[in-house]
Structure formats: C-alpha cells, structure tokens
Design an enzyme around this catalytic site. Sequence first.
Site, mmCIF file in Angstrom:
data_model
loop_
_atom_site.group_PDB
_atom_site.id
_atom_site.type_symbol
_atom_site.label_atom_id
_atom_site.label_comp_id
_atom_site.label_asym_id
_atom_site.label_seq_id
_atom_site.Cartn_x
_atom_site.Cartn_y
_atom_site.Cartn_z
ATOM 1 N N ASP A 34 -54.630 -17.555 28.346
ATOM 2 C CA ASP A 34 -53.440 -17.106 28.838
ATOM 3 C C ASP A 34 -53.272 -16.958 30.340
ATOM 4 O O ASP A 34 -52.046 -17.313 30.871
ATOM 5 C CB ASP A 34 -53.359 -15.488 28.457
ATOM 6 C CG ASP A 34 -53.564 -15.576 26.855
ATOM 7 O OD1 ASP A 34 -53.275 -14.292 26.233
ATOM 8 O OD2 ASP A 34 -53.276 -16.535 26.069
ATOM 9 N N TYR A 35 -54.098 -16.668 31.017
ATOM 10 C CA TYR A 35 -53.848 -16.955 32.508
ATOM 11 C C TYR A 35 -53.398 -18.071 33.193
ATOM 12 O O TYR A 35 -52.745 -18.205 33.857
ATOM 13 C CB TYR A 35 -55.440 -16.324 33.341
ATOM 14 C CG TYR A 35 -55.514 -16.160 34.701
ATOM 15 C CD1 TYR A 35 -55.919 -17.363 35.343
ATOM 16 C CD2 TYR A 35 -54.691 -15.076 35.366
ATOM 17 C CE1 TYR A 35 -55.679 -17.243 36.882
ATOM 18 C CE2 TYR A 35 -54.539 -15.145 36.840
ATOM 19 C CZ TYR A 35 -55.087 -16.138 37.465
ATOM 20 O OH TYR A 35 -54.998 -16.159 38.869
ATOM 21 N N SER A 83 -40.129 -10.403 24.772
ATOM 22 C CA SER A 83 -41.663 -10.589 25.503
ATOM 23 C C SER A 83 -41.630 -9.616 26.820
ATOM 24 O O SER A 83 -40.469 -9.307 27.158
ATOM 25 C CB SER A 83 -42.166 -11.779 25.896
ATOM 26 O OG SER A 83 -41.339 -12.480 26.724
ATOM 27 N N GLU A 113 -50.490 1.802 26.760
ATOM 28 C CA GLU A 113 -50.911 1.494 25.580
ATOM 29 C C GLU A 113 -51.795 0.263 25.781
ATOM 30 O O GLU A 113 -51.713 -0.647 26.722
ATOM 31 C CB GLU A 113 -49.759 0.986 24.725
ATOM 32 C CG GLU A 113 -48.716 2.248 24.474
ATOM 33 C CD GLU A 113 -47.336 1.795 23.623
ATOM 34 O OE1 GLU A 113 -46.657 2.559 23.121
ATOM 35 O OE2 GLU A 113 -47.426 0.488 23.562
ATOM 36 N N ASP A 117 -54.795 -7.985 21.039
ATOM 37 C CA ASP A 117 -54.599 -9.340 21.015
ATOM 38 C C ASP A 117 -54.496 -10.034 19.575
ATOM 39 O O ASP A 117 -55.602 -10.310 18.867
ATOM 40 C CB ASP A 117 -55.828 -10.127 21.730
ATOM 41 C CG ASP A 117 -55.746 -11.473 22.109
ATOM 42 O OD1 ASP A 117 -54.678 -11.976 21.999
ATOM 43 O OD2 ASP A 117 -56.776 -12.446 22.282
ATOM 44 N N ARG A 136 -42.793 -12.561 15.039
ATOM 45 C CA ARG A 136 -41.552 -12.557 16.253
ATOM 46 C C ARG A 136 -41.001 -14.074 16.260
ATOM 47 O O ARG A 136 -39.783 -14.203 16.752
ATOM 48 C CB ARG A 136 -42.630 -12.447 17.408
ATOM 49 C CG ARG A 136 -41.784 -12.259 18.849
ATOM 50 C CD ARG A 136 -42.248 -11.773 19.907
ATOM 51 N NE ARG A 136 -43.112 -13.015 20.609
ATOM 52 C CZ ARG A 136 -43.529 -13.166 21.703
ATOM 53 N NH1 ARG A 136 -43.569 -12.065 22.621
ATOM 54 N NH2 ARG A 136 -44.181 -14.263 22.221
ATOM 55 N N GLU A 173 -48.847 -4.898 15.773
ATOM 56 C CA GLU A 173 -49.527 -5.930 16.089
ATOM 57 C C GLU A 173 -50.618 -6.269 15.076
ATOM 58 O O GLU A 173 -51.434 -5.303 14.832
ATOM 59 C CB GLU A 173 -50.199 -5.877 17.475
ATOM 60 C CG GLU A 173 -50.921 -7.231 18.019
ATOM 61 C CD GLU A 173 -49.994 -7.741 18.872
ATOM 62 O OE1 GLU A 173 -50.218 -9.163 19.167
ATOM 63 O OE2 GLU A 173 -48.526 -7.485 18.993
ATOM 64 N N TYR A 225 -46.181 0.349 17.086
ATOM 65 C CA TYR A 225 -46.207 0.959 18.416
ATOM 66 C C TYR A 225 -44.527 0.999 18.637
ATOM 67 O O TYR A 225 -44.248 1.439 19.846
ATOM 68 C CB TYR A 225 -46.948 0.148 19.653
ATOM 69 C CG TYR A 225 -46.904 -1.221 19.415
ATOM 70 C CD1 TYR A 225 -45.770 -2.040 19.785
ATOM 71 C CD2 TYR A 225 -47.986 -2.191 19.238
ATOM 72 C CE1 TYR A 225 -45.448 -3.245 19.805
ATOM 73 C CE2 TYR A 225 -47.900 -3.659 19.081
ATOM 74 C CZ TYR A 225 -46.535 -4.066 19.351
ATOM 75 O OH TYR A 225 -46.564 -5.317 19.459
ATOM 76 N N LYS A 312 -52.245 -7.698 32.384
ATOM 77 C CA LYS A 312 -53.419 -8.532 31.594
ATOM 78 C C LYS A 312 -54.654 -8.675 32.268
ATOM 79 O O LYS A 312 -54.828 -8.821 33.413
ATOM 80 C CB LYS A 312 -52.823 -9.906 31.198
ATOM 81 C CG LYS A 312 -51.567 -9.832 30.411
ATOM 82 C CD LYS A 312 -51.026 -11.361 29.968
ATOM 83 C CE LYS A 312 -51.755 -11.735 28.795
ATOM 84 N NZ LYS A 312 -51.256 -12.985 28.033
ATOM 85 N N CYS A 407 -79.464 -38.151 14.731
ATOM 86 C CA CYS A 407 -79.808 -36.773 14.282
ATOM 87 C C CYS A 407 -80.830 -36.205 14.936
ATOM 88 O O CYS A 407 -81.747 -36.937 15.020
ATOM 89 C CB CYS A 407 -79.820 -36.777 12.813
ATOM 90 S SG CYS A 407 -80.262 -35.028 12.107
ATOM 91 N N CYS A 410 -83.792 -35.808 12.071
ATOM 92 C CA CYS A 410 -84.073 -36.565 11.217
ATOM 93 C C CYS A 410 -83.812 -38.052 11.441
ATOM 94 O O CYS A 410 -84.516 -39.167 10.876
ATOM 95 C CB CYS A 410 -83.564 -36.673 9.599
ATOM 96 S SG CYS A 410 -81.924 -36.920 9.606
ATOM 97 N N CYS A 425 -74.345 -35.958 10.262
ATOM 98 C CA CYS A 425 -75.605 -36.647 9.972
ATOM 99 C C CYS A 425 -75.539 -36.898 8.344
ATOM 100 O O CYS A 425 -75.359 -36.039 7.556
ATOM 101 C CB CYS A 425 -77.235 -35.739 10.176
ATOM 102 S SG CYS A 425 -78.424 -36.666 9.202
ATOM 103 N N CYS A 431 -82.668 -34.648 5.541
ATOM 104 C CA CYS A 431 -82.549 -33.999 6.759
ATOM 105 C C CYS A 431 -82.868 -32.520 6.648
ATOM 106 O O CYS A 431 -82.352 -31.859 5.921
ATOM 107 C CB CYS A 431 -81.258 -34.203 7.477
ATOM 108 S SG CYS A 431 -81.068 -33.459 9.099
#
Length: 671
Positions: A34-35, A83, A113, A117, A136, A173, A225, A312, A407, A410, A425, A431
């Site tokens: 997000d950043y 948003s 609040e 996420d 949304r 959410e 909310y 955030k 692998c 094996c 594999c 295996c």
Amino acid sequence: MQPNQAKQKIEELTTELKQHTYNYYVLAMPTISDYEFDQKLEELSKLEKEFPEFLDADSPTQKVGGDITKEFVTVKHRWPMLSLGNTYNEQELIDFDQRIRKAIGDNFEYVCELKFDGLSMSLTYEDGKLARAVTRGDGTQGDEVTTNVRTIHTIPKKLAKGDYPPLFEIRGEVFMHLKAFERLNKERVDAGEVPYANPRNFASGTMKLQDSAEVARRPLDCFLYGLYTEKTLFKTHWESLEAVKSWGFHVDNHSRLVSDINGVLEFINHWDTERHNLSYDIDGIVIKVNNYSQQQELGFTAKSPRWAISYKFKAERVETELLAVTYQVGRTGAVVPVANLKPVLLAGTTVKRATLHNADEIMVRLQLHEHDTVFVEKGGEIIPKIISVNLDKRKPDAEPIKYITHCPACHTELLRQEGEAAFYCPNDEGCPPQIVGKMQHYIGRKAMNIDGLGDETINTLYNRNFIRHISDLYLLRAHTAELKQMDRFGEQSINNMLDGIDKSKEQPFEKVLFGLGIRYVGETVAKKLVAHFKTIDKLMAASVEELTAAEEIGGRIAQSIVDYFADESHREEIEKLKAAGLQFVAVEREVNLASDKLAGQNFIISGTFEKFSRDELKDIIEQNGGKILSSISAKLNYLVAGDNMGPAKLEKATKLNIPIISDEELLKLIG
C-alpha cells in the site's frame, strides 16, 4: 522536468497504477505494498498539478477504487463510497488538524477508529431486513454480493424491533481473522492450490465466489462503522455508532472519542504497537470530525471528504542477512523455496525464515545473490516476506542464487507446467516427503479421520518400512507382533490405531476421494465429483470434457484428475483399497416421494438462492418425482435459475428454448 518528459512519466505511472489497481480490487492479488502504491499515486498527482494539460479524466488520481468484475450484477450506490486521503506521518496529521481549525474553529471532536484491512461493503436494510449487499467497486457502483454476505454470521439478516428508519445503508469492512486464514490457507496448500498472501486477499477472493456454500465454509467477519439515511437522525458520528450497536450491528469497541489532535496521536501510537495483539489485521487509523453539521461545513473534494483522513502504518521492515535458500517438498510435489535468515526481531517475534514463493521471486524480481543483505516485512503477511535487496551491501564476488533443477528429496528432475509459477517433483510414488505427506493428509480429520494415528506415527511407520502406500495401512494388523517390539508402541495404542484404521472403511466415497490427495481436488470438489459420477470406475474413465460437465469442475481440475488416473500405479492403489473394503460408490439416499407432480420432468439447478441451498432444491425436485440432469440438453424440461448463474448455461438453455424458472416458480409447479 520538460513537458514532453512529464507527459511520458504521467503516461507510465498511469498505466502502472491502473494495473496495480486492477490487481488489488479485481484479482485480490496485489503485487506492491500500500505504501509503494500511495507513493506512486502521490508522484502522479504532483506531476498532474504541475502539468495540468496532461491530466486525464480517467487518471487513477481521479478514481476511488477499482473496476467492476463481470460475475455479479452491478448496482449503483445511493450515496457514493468515497475513499479517504492517506498519510504516513504525524506532521501531515497536524497539518490536517490545522486546516480543520482554520475552517470551523477550535470547538470540535475527533472519532478515532481502527482501519480494518478487508473489503469495503455497503448493506441496505428495508424495514429491518437485509435487502442488498454491494461492494465498493469504483465508488459509484459495485458488485451485488447479497447471497454471499448472508453467510456472515455477524451481519444481522433481520433486526429486532427498534427505532431505526424504514430504509438505511450501513457500511463496514468484511475481513478474515488470522487463525481462520492460517487454517484455510493450509487447506489450499494441501489441495495443491496457490495460497493467498494475506487475510484481506482471502476475504476479497471469497466474496467473489459463485457458490455461497463455499463462502459459508470460510469464516468471515464484519465490523460496521458508517450509517447513511435520507434524513439525519443523529447530531454526531459517535451517537450513530452507539445507536447502530443497540440495533444489533457488530461495531468495533476500540473506537475512541477524543478532544484534540494530541488524543489522535496518542491513539495512533498505542495501536502501532498493540495491533500485533489483535486477532485480525489493521493497516492504520481513521480519523473523523465527529459533528455532522461540521462535516457538512467542511465538505468534500471530488474524491474524498475534507473532514476525515486515514493514517496508515508503515509495514514493519528490518534488515538482515540471507544465510541460505532451502527447499520444501509438499505432498502434491510442489517445491517451495524458503529464505533462511540471520535471526532478527520483527513485529514482536524473532524471524528466522521468510517465504520466497517461487523461482521468479528469487531470480527475476529479487535477483538474489548469496549472503545478500535483505529487507524483510511482515505487514499484512502472516509469514515474513523479503521485499528487496540492499545492493549497497552486496559482496562483489557474490554468486547469483539459481533455483534448483532436481528434487531435494529424491533428485528427480523438476517440472514446471505452462502458466504455473511453481516447480513440481513428478515422482509422487517415490519421493519420501510426498509419500509421507499424502498419508498424513489421508488420515486427517477432514479426510478419513483415523483415530489413533497421527503425523508422527505415520513418519515412524514409514521410516521403519511398514508403509509405503495408503493401502499399506490396511495390512498393518498382520504386523501386530512386530509393532509391539517398537519403542512407544504399547498394546493399547496399537489396538486403538488398528481399530481406527478398520473403522475408516466405513467412511463415504467423498471422504476417500478427498483423502487420495489428487492435486486440486479439495473437500468441496470431491463432493461434487462423487455426486456427479457416483462410482470410482466412472470417475476413472471420464474424459476432460465429461469432467468439466460436472458442476463447478474447471479445466485445470479435470486435467489433474485425468493425469492422476492415467498413472497405472494409482489405478493399482485404487484396486488394493477396493480389496481392503473401502467405499468407492456413492451412497444413494432413499427418496420418500411427497408427490409425483414432477414425474417425467428433468431439471438443472444453477446459481445461488436466498431461501434454499441447491441441495435443498434438488431434494424438493426428487421428492416430487423429478430428475436432476448433469448437463443442458434437449432432454431438459426446466432450468431453475438463481443469482449469478453461469452465462454459458443461460445461453445454451435460451438457444434450446428451455423454460427458465425461479425457485418460487418451482414451488408453484408442485403446489
């Protein structure tokens, strides 16, 4: 920057951000944090302000969310779902506070609040009943997912008597708790499916499922909310939160009413640390001016309200040394690379390992070299993830890390199927981790549920050469004397184990099929296959085309099943299990006819229904003499259609002039 350079940069950022937006909102599979997204969006916004002649109306800076998926009905929001502006530092919060004070004076309060996420959702209630649930989407319209939302237990379907208005919207959410995420992701890995990166993606992906029964199997939660009504009922946001809580809605109890920006900063600092003790993910704090009249006075920008802002948290990131890359082999043969790290403290826990997902992650995105210094994050991830490499600290003679070709268990050469990220594999019969993993899966609670047998016992029995295949479990009684000679194998524990193995022969066909561990055949898919094909012989003989004719069986699952039964060793194993007495035929329930009003009539049920599950409608049809077909043909008399019905079935039924009826019309047919 010259205008032509700015134009090119704006176009590049616009294209990149649109793709990231699509990945996040539509696919529920983000590829950047997000950043990083917000930083790129801010860069684009600044360029557009400096060079307004290149501002496009379709720019990501002018949009609220993502595009609309095509699987659900699109519904326009009565009130736009805007948003919030984002910030990552305290100074910008102080600046926000000063703008508020300049506009409305000093006499106001904030509501703080937790910022969950998850997936934003708008719920419409009419006369106290849940009428509609809409995502949304792009902020002006979203996908109607009412049938799926009805499976969330914390969302009331009908309110008790109260002083709520006859029509209102409430927003919140939808999210998944961390423990549920870990459990369900493990089930995906066990079924050979790609795990979700974090709970938010899992919740979002779940809401997009067509089958509400599968949605119900995945425990989701929802915090509400925001109340929206035609006529303002309350003077403040805090009053509305208290009211909707009294109406029976699930409202988070951690919200706080504060008198100034210092209270906001104190709340943020508290939760920056305390968030790690929650059972769910939060990625920040939402700050809102409390009084509704003051909110109206402050107003809105084109994209967001001026009276609210989102702070955030930065994903916690640490720097450490990559010691080595090791590889794990799962029961389906998928080879998963793991970064072994110099231990470092991150988000309150000591991290020694981080996920690397696949070969592309190692060699393309990160371009890892031996003993690189790496940045590790845990934000939104249950398992820490390497974000990037500190190239300044890379040793000049460091060798690039190359993904293994054989692998690690094996030594069989690995394969990579077209369109898939993982290497596999193919030696599933030779295996060791695959053999042991399959048997551990087979005895598990959701498969054969064998009492007296655990993962450690399977390991011990394999290492002592008692078992090499699932069928060998049913030969263990002949080795009772040898088992008694082993450490920690007492007579009572051996008897309990053998009795549990014998009792597993009573488990129904769908449990046995799931227990076999066929790639992509999870618990739900196994039930669908058994319901359609009835016997293992018909299933083994089915082509890809015949398999995809079964309900909810796609091409990838079908091909996996065909490949599995094409292996002679797998067919031999089925014959041994048959000889041991396991169930490979569906148990046909005795149908007690309520009437013969549907006798001679053929039906197909498609889509999701509010009052009935598809199994319940199937029972109603069969109890009144009707028959359920597996595919649309000229023999079909009625297609019973619910919400989100597949477009292919609708098109085919329309071409054949087959009557399409609702569940209510079906009930009318039987009076």
